[in-house]
Design an enzyme around this catalytic site. Sequence first.
Site, short mmCIF file in Angstrom:
data_model
loop_
_atom_site.label_atom_id
_atom_site.label_comp_id
_atom_site.label_asym_id
_atom_site.label_seq_id
_atom_site.Cartn_x
_atom_site.Cartn_y
_atom_site.Cartn_z
N PRO A 235 0.95 -1.41 -0.07
CG PRO A 235 0.05 -1.08 2.06
CD PRO A 235 0.90 -1.87 1.28
CB THR B 227 -0.07 0.63 8.37
OG1 THR B 227 -0.38 0.05 7.06
CG2 THR B 227 1.24 1.17 8.59
CE LYS C 270 3.08 -2.16 4.66
NZ LYS C 270 3.47 -0.61 4.87
CG HIS D 240 6.45 2.29 6.55
ND1 HIS D 240 5.15 2.18 7.23
CD2 HIS D 240 6.04 3.25 5.59
CE1 HIS D 240 4.16 3.01 6.53
NE2 HIS D 240 4.76 3.69 5.73
CG ASP E 38 6.60 -4.01 2.57
OD1 ASP E 38 7.41 -3.46 3.45
OD2 ASP E 38 5.59 -3.42 2.42
CB SER E 39 11.24 -3.68 4.04
OG SER E 39 10.13 -2.92 4.48
N GLY F 127 7.14 -2.21 -2.88
CA GLY F 127 6.84 -0.76 -3.07
C GLY F 127 7.38 0.06 -4.11
NE ARG F 128 11.63 4.15 -1.13
CZ ARG F 128 11.67 3.54 0.19
NH1 ARG F 128 11.75 2.31 0.23
NH2 ARG F 128 11.91 4.27 1.18
C1 LIG Z 1 5.66 6.81 -1.42
C2 LIG Z 1 5.27 5.80 -0.35
C3 LIG Z 1 3.90 5.76 0.23
C4 LIG Z 1 3.67 4.88 1.08
N1 LIG Z 1 2.54 5.03 1.72
C5 LIG Z 1 2.16 3.98 2.55
C6 LIG Z 1 0.76 4.17 3.05
O1 LIG Z 1 0.03 4.99 2.90
N2 LIG Z 1 0.68 2.83 4.05
C7 LIG Z 1 1.40 1.84 4.23
O2 LIG Z 1 1.06 1.11 5.12
N3 LIG Z 1 2.54 2.09 3.91
C8 LIG Z 1 3.10 2.92 3.00
N4 LIG Z 1 4.38 2.99 2.40
C9 LIG Z 1 5.04 1.95 2.83
C10 LIG Z 1 5.01 0.37 1.77
O3 LIG Z 1 3.79 0.00 1.84
C11 LIG Z 1 6.02 -0.42 2.02
O4 LIG Z 1 6.18 -1.01 3.32
C12 LIG Z 1 7.50 0.10 1.59
O5 LIG Z 1 7.22 0.83 0.43
C13 LIG Z 1 8.46 -1.26 1.13
O6 LIG Z 1 9.70 -0.93 0.98
P1 LIG Z 1 10.33 -0.89 -0.56
O7 LIG Z 1 9.68 0.40 -1.20
O8 LIG Z 1 11.62 -0.99 -0.29
O9 LIG Z 1 9.69 -2.32 -1.35
C14 LIG Z 1 4.73 4.15 1.44
C15 LIG Z 1 5.97 3.95 0.61
C16 LIG Z 1 6.20 4.73 -0.16
C17 LIG Z 1 7.59 4.55 -0.91
#
Ligand SMILES: Cc1cc2nc3c(=O)[nH]c(=O)nc-3n(C[C@H](O)[C@H](O)[C@H](O)COP(=O)(O)O)c2cc1C
Length: 371
Positions: A81, A159, A246, A270, A301-302, A324-325
């Site tokens: 998300p 979360t 999460k 996160h 994730d991460s 995510g990213r």
């Molecule tokens: C731009 C951005 C916005 C995010 N917004 C949320 C969110 O609204 N809710 C949430 O639970 N996690 C949020 N996350 C965290 C992601 O769900 C996830 O845990 C994280 O991006 C995973 O790491 P990665 O980017 O290295 O794959 C966000 C991450 C990014 C990069």
Amino acid sequence: MISGSGIHATEDARRLAEKRLPWMVFDYIDGAAGEGLGDQLNQQAIREMRLHTRVLVDVENRSLKKSILGHDCNLPFGISPMGMCNLSAPGADAMLARLAKKHRIPHGASTAASTSLEDIAKQAEGNAWFQLYFGGDESVTDSLLNRAEAAGYEVLIFTVDVPEVGRRPRELRHGFKMPFKIGPSQFIDFALHPRWSIGSLLAGAPALANFVGVDSAFDRTRSRAGVDWDFLDRVRQRWKGKLVVKGVLHPDDALKLVSHGVDAVMVSSHGGRQLESVQPAIHALGRIRDAVGEDFPLIYDSGIRSGEDVCKAYAMGADFVMLGRPFLFAMAAGGERGLNQLSDIIAEEVSIALAQMGLTDINQLDKTVLV
Ligand SMILES: Cc1cc2nc3c(=O)[nH]c(=O)nc-3n(C[C@H](O)[C@H](O)[C@H](O)COP(=O)(O)O)c2cc1C
């Protein structure tokens, strides 16, 4: 073979995104807590893990199918998300929803999404999972859960790793705020990235769509420090569908969540966006798997950037993996085509890695593949 668009790996998408997005937007997406060491270590710890190769096994037919919480997925990774995805490209939430539908993979629809939870549910056709942030007022939570239920969501991701939003200096340096505040430096930033600025202007500036036209408001930087186990119990009682929590990194928290009746734990830092000194999330995954035993569903994730990374997370004990990213980079770099390409590339990387390990099914991955 996958070709065109200049994307051959996540890093290509990131490099192109950096060129195309205003600094402010790139820093919001790419940024992390502090100077980013937590995020870097997430990636480095996974990259440093080594895999055993095996030879002379017939690996001609390989399956990437995974099942999680009763959901049969055609790819072994889903979409974490993320709030305000439409900043990466106009219509990004819809592109992600279509990707989820195409491969039957979970798509986390954020409380802070730039498209309403109803629209995402419609486009993802049963593949969206609603992600809940506590906004400081339980009546708002209640109304979000009512809406999620009415829209047909069956899985809720709650979360819990944002008691306070992490300090992300890169966002602050370029003045990232929602809604945008446009001062002279943002004006220059937008003018230097005309392709993004014109596209986003024509599509309408992204907003927190779940709170447009309703009485309640949502402040992404608001404190959620009052959220505790009692609150979790109320969410558990209230939500009849599957509940995923999460942002868990400590085995004791994971064990306590199991005893509070959650259906799955999402091991995540996160993406290093909350605490710079956090441990690499992949290390936490191993410890949590040991604590909860073989059968309790863990989602991870991460720091996942490639198909080999996906395999390593499964080897460490994940039941499902999300990214995510990388998806935001891909859409910033090449729109929906870029997104589909990157997803195909990561799937191909998983498949090739399985072949190298002498495996024919993603479900065969376990600790024994780790050197
Ligand atoms: C731009 C951005 C916005 C995010 N917004 C949320 C969110 O609204 N809710 C949430 O639970 N996690 C949020 N996350 C965290 C992601 O769900 C996830 O845990 C994280 O991006 C995973 O790491 P990665 O980017 O290295 O794959 C966000 C991450 C990014 C990069």
